[in-house]
Motif scaffolding. Structure first.
Motif, PDB file in Angstrom:
ATOM      1  N   CYS A   1      59.399 -18.728  64.078  1.00 11.22           N
ATOM      2  CA  CYS A   1      60.625 -17.988  64.374  1.00 11.22           C
ATOM      3  C   CYS A   1      60.322 -16.672  65.086  1.00 11.22           C
ATOM      4  CB  CYS A   1      61.401 -17.726  63.078  1.00 11.22           C
ATOM      5  SG  CYS A   1      62.217 -19.188  62.393  1.00 11.22           S
ATOM      6  N   ALA A   2      59.332 -15.940  64.591  1.00 10.52           N
ATOM      7  CA  ALA A   2      58.971 -14.675  65.234  1.00 10.52           C
ATOM      8  C   ALA A   2      58.548 -14.886  66.678  1.00 10.52           C
ATOM      9  CB  ALA A   2      57.845 -14.009  64.441  1.00 10.52           C
TER      10      ALA A   2
ATOM     11  N   GLU B   1      65.148 -13.967  63.900  1.00 11.46           N
ATOM     12  CA  GLU B   1      64.973 -13.175  62.689  1.00 11.46           C
ATOM     13  C   GLU B   1      64.978 -14.080  61.463  1.00 11.46           C
ATOM     14  OE1 GLU B   1      64.167 -10.365  60.204  1.00 11.46           O
ATOM     15  OE2 GLU B   1      64.498  -9.772  62.303  1.00 11.46           O
ATOM     16  N   TRP B   2      63.825 -14.246  60.845  1.00  9.67           N
ATOM     17  CA  TRP B   2      63.723 -14.926  59.545  1.00  9.67           C
ATOM     18  C   TRP B   2      62.357 -14.635  58.940  1.00  9.67           C
ATOM     19  CZ3 TRP B   2      60.755 -18.266  56.673  1.00  9.67           C
ATOM     20  CH2 TRP B   2      61.312 -18.611  55.443  1.00  9.67           C
TER      21      TRP B   2
ATOM     22  N   LEU C   1      72.980 -24.838  51.978  1.00 17.73           N
ATOM     23  CA  LEU C   1      72.072 -23.974  52.727  1.00 17.73           C
ATOM     24  C   LEU C   1      72.737 -22.626  52.964  1.00 17.73           C
ATOM     25  CD1 LEU C   1      69.287 -23.842  54.161  1.00 17.73           C
ATOM     26  CD2 LEU C   1      70.454 -24.531  56.264  1.00 17.73           C
ATOM     27  N   LYS C   2      72.051 -21.563  52.581  1.00 23.67           N
ATOM     28  CA  LYS C   2      72.616 -20.219  52.689  1.00 23.67           C
ATOM     29  C   LYS C   2      72.831 -19.814  54.149  1.00 23.67           C
ATOM     30  CE  LYS C   2      70.283 -18.269  48.588  1.00 23.67           C
ATOM     31  NZ  LYS C   2      69.288 -17.248  48.163  1.00 23.67           N
ATOM     32  N   PRO C   3      73.798 -18.941  54.411  1.00 22.44           N
ATOM     33  CA  PRO C   3      73.845 -18.297  55.727  1.00 22.44           C
ATOM     34  C   PRO C   3      72.518 -17.576  55.984  1.00 22.44           C
ATOM     35  CG  PRO C   3      75.871 -17.890  54.513  1.00 22.44           C
ATOM     36  CD  PRO C   3      74.920 -18.535  53.547  1.00 22.44           C
ATOM     37  N   GLY C   4      71.946 -17.815  57.138  1.00 24.11           N
ATOM     38  CA  GLY C   4      70.626 -17.268  57.441  1.00 24.11           C
ATOM     39  C   GLY C   4      69.495 -18.156  57.000  1.00 24.11           C
TER      40      GLY C   4
ATOM     41  N   LEU D   1      71.972 -18.006  63.321  1.00 30.53           N
ATOM     42  CA  LEU D   1      70.789 -17.542  64.041  1.00 30.53           C
ATOM     43  C   LEU D   1      70.976 -16.102  64.511  1.00 30.53           C
ATOM     44  CD1 LEU D   1      68.799 -19.718  66.512  1.00 30.53           C
ATOM     45  CD2 LEU D   1      69.384 -17.383  67.167  1.00 30.53           C
ATOM     46  N   ARG D   2      69.977 -15.269  64.238  1.00 33.26           N
ATOM     47  CA  ARG D   2      69.993 -13.860  64.669  1.00 33.26           C
ATOM     48  C   ARG D   2      68.745 -13.588  65.484  1.00 33.26           C
ATOM     49  NH1 ARG D   2      69.475 -11.180  59.295  1.00 33.26           N
ATOM     50  NH2 ARG D   2      68.468 -13.178  58.857  1.00 33.26           N
TER      51      ARG D   2
END
Length: 495
Positions: free
Chosen positions: A31-32, A37-38, A143-146, A305-306
């Motif tokens: 992800c990075a 962002e995770w 599944l949680k947000p994020g 997704l952020r």
């Protein structure tokens, strides 16, 4: 097939197969790399959907006492084995649930904790539409947000050339009147090999077929059965998976295979020009699938997704050397040829890695002159199997030591067990891949205490049924393991 299995192989257990690429620490790296962002947290719920015999669940639970790790599987025999291992290793944070996702009610789903990480390796392209719909319902509901979801699956067009091979296995294995699915799949190999030798025009000589027909290395019948004998075996296009997951609000983020995220390692100049004409998203991923030999995809999706700055995100991540002997040069084979670091770049980086865990930002700062691109450096370090991400500074913990002993007792089979194994590591927050013999050696009480006996003594202890010549060869292998792997095991808090 058993009547309750919904067309999937259920009369024999699947092989043990730890996949380092689906561990949350590795997912954070991926992800990075693309600026998503995770990051894993000290207290998370991780759910392995289709957990098989539970090796990954138990390894993650032992490595992360603060996590709740849940394994879901339809096969009660696999759930019973996994739960038994967790009980013997006293893993209170490993939970196993026999679950039929096709018929799972909302009330049953709500008994599962809200999910931070969902993992599905070798599930989506082996199950029917009703199970796929159940997977989407579960992710949409829990599944949680994020939160993130990892999917490892047979992908089109790369796996399309093996569709005839799969159909051939099903036809030939059906001729076997006795034996379970593993035995019938293994027995079918002789016919497959004989047909391959005649060079039939429409049986494409794929890497899978060459491995079956020409490689003398034994192939586990459990792998063949679970890979080829299910009723619903269907490779899928990436964009069709994206569309199927849309009701759960999942967006494709990146590939867990790090080198596949760097176009310069995939495309030549002319292909790159065509690639860049495509809009971002499924179109570009389809271009990759057309141009790469990629029959299997490892995709990461995010629910919400952020974006973040990928250079800053990568530079913060610490990695540690996971090889006992550091290679004199760093180069990997990629789609466009060979990618390598110059000796001027690699020498200071390799010396720093020998000293202990380092952030990617620090490693990038070491070469004089031009600094390596962080994403390309990470892809090369990972692709060569040189480093793994680290989440914490720790020595061996009671949880990892206890679990590794139980895992060795259960799976190592005196160092000759088949499968893809790992040693639970509190430093890596997951498993450090190993062979079955390495698993047996690492948990030997003297090795674990830091006072390994002579290799000949260990060979007699671990391989008592070998003749004199076998013991001599075994001792030589164990000597190499002790020399090359012990520094890695110490670095990752295993011994």
């Amino acid at each position: 097939m058993t009547e309750w299995s919904r067309g999937y192989v259920a009369d024999s257990l699947y092989t043990v197969s730890y996949q380092a690429g689906q561990a949350p620490a590795h997912l954070a790296l991926a992800c990075a790399m693309v600026g998503v962002e995770w990051q894993p947290r000290p207290d998370m719920t991780v759910v392995d959907i289709g957990c098989g015999r539970g090796f990954s669940v138990n390894t993650l639970a032992a490595s992360n006492p603060g996590w709740t790790v849940v394994g879901l599987d339809y096969n009660p025999a696999q759930i019973a084995e996994a739960a038994g291992v967790a009980e013997r290793a006293a893993l209170a944070n490993a939970i196993f649930v026999e679950a039929d996702l096709a018929s799972m009610t909302e009330a049953e789903m709500d008994r599962i904790p809200l999910i931070d990480v969902a993992m599905l390796h070798g599930v989506w392209t082996w199950v029917g539409d009703d199970v796929r719909a159940g997977i989407v319902r579960l992710l949409a509901r829990r599944l949680k947000p994020g939160g993130i979801a990892y999917f490892g699956y047979n992908a089109l067009p790369g796996f399309g050339r093996d569709m005839a091979l799969q159909r051939l296995f099903r036809h030939v294995s059906a001729l076997q009147s006795t034996g379970n699915s593993n035995q019938r799949a293994h027995a079918a190999m002789d016919t497959v090999k004989a047909l391959h030798a005649t060079k039939p025009r429409q049986l494409y000589e794929t890497p899978m077929l060459k491995r079956i027909a020409e490689d003398d290395t034994p192939i586990d019948g459990a792998y063949l059965a679970h890979e080829f004998l299910t009723d619903h075996w269907r490779p899928v296009f990436h964009e069709d998976l994206c569309a199927a997951l849309a009701p759960a609000k999942l967006e494709f983020a990146t590939s867990a295979t790090l080198s596949e995220n760097i176009p310069d390692l995939i495309f030549g100049t002319e292909q790159r020009e065509v690639f860049e004409r495509m809009p971002s998203g499924p179109s570009r991923e389809f271009m990759k699938d057309l141009c790469m030999a990629r029959p299997f995809r490892r995709d990461i999706f995010v629910r919400g997704l952020r974006r973040t700055d990928h250079v800053a995100a990568l530079d913060r991540i610490p990695v540690a050397l996971c090889r006992g002997v550091i290679p004199p040069e760093l180069k990997i084979v990629v789609q466009v040829g060979i990618a390598e670091l110059t000796p001027q770049m690699w020498e200071p980086i390799s010396k720093a890695l020998l000293e202990g865990p380092q952030t990617l930002g620090y490693l990038r700062s070491l070469p004089e002159g031009r600094k390596p691109n962080p994403a390309e450096l990470l892809a090369m370090l990972d692709g060569c199997g040189v480093v793994m991400p680290v989440l914490r500074d720790s020595g061996p913990t009671p949880e990892t030591q206890r679990y590794n002993r139980v895992a060795a007792d259960t799976y190592a089979e005196g160092g000759v067990g088949r499968g893809q194994f790992a040693l639970a590591s509190p430093v890596a927050a997951g498993g450090v891949p190993c062979t079955s013999l390495e698993l047996a050696v690492a948990v030997d009480p003297d090795v674990a205490a830091g006072t390994p006996p002579p290799p000949e003594t260990l060979a007699l202890r671990l391989l008592p049924n070998l003749d004199e010549e076998g013991l001599r060869r075994g001792a030589a292998v164990i000597a190499e393991i002790l020399e090359e792997r012990t520094p890695v095991w110490k670095r990752f808090g295993i011994v």
